[in-house]
Design a protein around this motif. Structure first.
Motif, PDB file in Angstrom:
ATOM      1  N   THR A 126       4.262   7.218  -5.735  1.00 58.49           N
ATOM      2  CA  THR A 126       4.412   6.970  -4.303  1.00 58.49           C
ATOM      3  C   THR A 126       3.932   8.174  -3.517  1.00 58.49           C
ATOM      4  O   THR A 126       3.714   9.243  -4.070  1.00 58.49           O
ATOM      5  N   THR A 127       3.771   7.980  -2.209  1.00 57.24           N
ATOM      6  CA  THR A 127       3.345   9.095  -1.366  1.00 57.24           C
ATOM      7  C   THR A 127       4.257   9.303  -0.169  1.00 57.24           C
ATOM      8  O   THR A 127       4.095  10.259   0.573  1.00 57.24           O
ATOM      9  N   PRO A 149       0.835  -1.200   0.000  1.00 53.50           N
ATOM     10  CA  PRO A 149       0.000   0.000   0.000  1.00 53.50           C
ATOM     11  C   PRO A 149       0.872   1.254   0.000  1.00 53.50           C
ATOM     12  O   PRO A 149       1.844   1.340   0.726  1.00 53.50           O
ATOM     13  N   GLY A 150       0.526   2.209  -0.864  1.00 54.16           N
ATOM     14  CA  GLY A 150       1.268   3.464  -0.893  1.00 54.16           C
ATOM     15  C   GLY A 150       2.250   3.569  -2.031  1.00 54.16           C
ATOM     16  O   GLY A 150       2.801   4.632  -2.259  1.00 54.16           O
ATOM     17  N   THR A 151       2.485   2.482  -2.769  1.00 48.96           N
ATOM     18  CA  THR A 151       3.341   2.564  -3.949  1.00 48.96           C
ATOM     19  C   THR A 151       2.689   1.775  -5.087  1.00 48.96           C
ATOM     20  O   THR A 151       2.182   0.686  -4.863  1.00 48.96           O
TER      21      THR A 151
END
Lengths: 98, 159
Positions: free
Chosen positions: B135-136, B119-121
């Motif tokens: 990404t974040t 999660p997150g990429t």
């Protein structure tokens, strides 16, 4: 005993799903939503499957469930990747749809 | 015949899946599974473009299990990181190009799959061994991909 542990793990998975949905509704930007949605389709899915395996014990049923888990581990990223790649190719820039 | 001997572990794996779907490990089911999986691999090696990918796949089982274990731990760690970012409304997506040290198609496929699963990429695009990642996380670009994941893959999948 294992049944209770299984139900607790499934509840944790549902809580993951709830937090993912909150994130999905909170952010209005497309790329943020793509990033948040992978909480629902990987983390919460894996947790729920582990819970079901705990309830059913070692049997053919849990082996079939593990097969479904393996399939989803290959198919979920495919869908997410296709959506993100097509948005990128069609020219949607980050921050365009705020 | 040489294809089936080359892929004996893959044949056994497909037979195992057949036995799970049948619901029994009797000799009858195992023989039918062996025949069907041999036919599947034979056909897979004869479709245009299929043989070169099937021939080059050489997975070492224990290193691959190690890769899966690291991946599962990584998924849960980044899930909790994402929870923190969701509740603080601090998601700023950006596109980061990274270059991997892996150089065969199968291991890059597994790496890109693992990046999207976390999660997150999300892997957006690929050219050679350069991946474009959405990404974040507010970190440097060399920390986005877990290095132990890449090391496990380079040992687990060989060309």
């Amino acid at each position: 005993m294992f049944e209770i542990i299984g139900y607790i793990i499934i509840s944790i998975g549902l809580i993951f799903m709830l937090i993912g949905l909150i994130g999905l509704l909170k952010f209005k930007n497309f790329y943020s939503r793509v990033l948040v949605s992978s909480i629902i389709d990987t983390a919460s899915f894996i947790t729920i499957i582990i819970g079901v395996i705990f309830i059913k014990g070692i049997s053919f049923f849990s082996l079939k469930i593990i097969l479904i888990l393996l399939l989803m581990l290959f198919l979920n990223p495919l869908a997410t990747h296709t959506i993100a790649r097509n948005a990128n190719i069609s020219g949607l820039r980050i921050g365009d749809d705020n | 015949m040489k294809y089936i001997i080359n892929h004996k572990i893959f044949t056994l794996f497909l037979t195992f899946i057949w036995c799970i779907l049948c619901g029994s490990f009797s000799i009858h089911a195992i023989i039918i599974g062996l025949v069907i999986s041999s036919i599947a691999i034979f056909l897979g090696c004869h479709i245009p473009g299929g043989a070169q990918y099937l021939h080059s796949l050489n997975v070492s089982f224990f290193n691959f299990l190690k890769f899966m274990f690291i991946l599962f731990i990584d998924i849960y760690i980044s899930t909790f990181k994402m929870f923190k970012l969701i509740f603080t409304s601090n998601i700023n997506p950006r596109l980061v190009p990274i270059k991997t040290s892996l150089n065969n198609d199968w291991s890059i496929f597994f790496l890109a799959n693992a990046i999207t699963l976390t999660p997150g990429t999300v892997t957006v695009n690929r050219k050679g061994n350069k991946l474009l990642i959405l990404t974040t996380y507010p970190e440097e670009s060399n920390k986005i991909v877990n290095q132990s994941l890449v090391n496990a893959l380079s040992k687990g999948v060989k060309h």
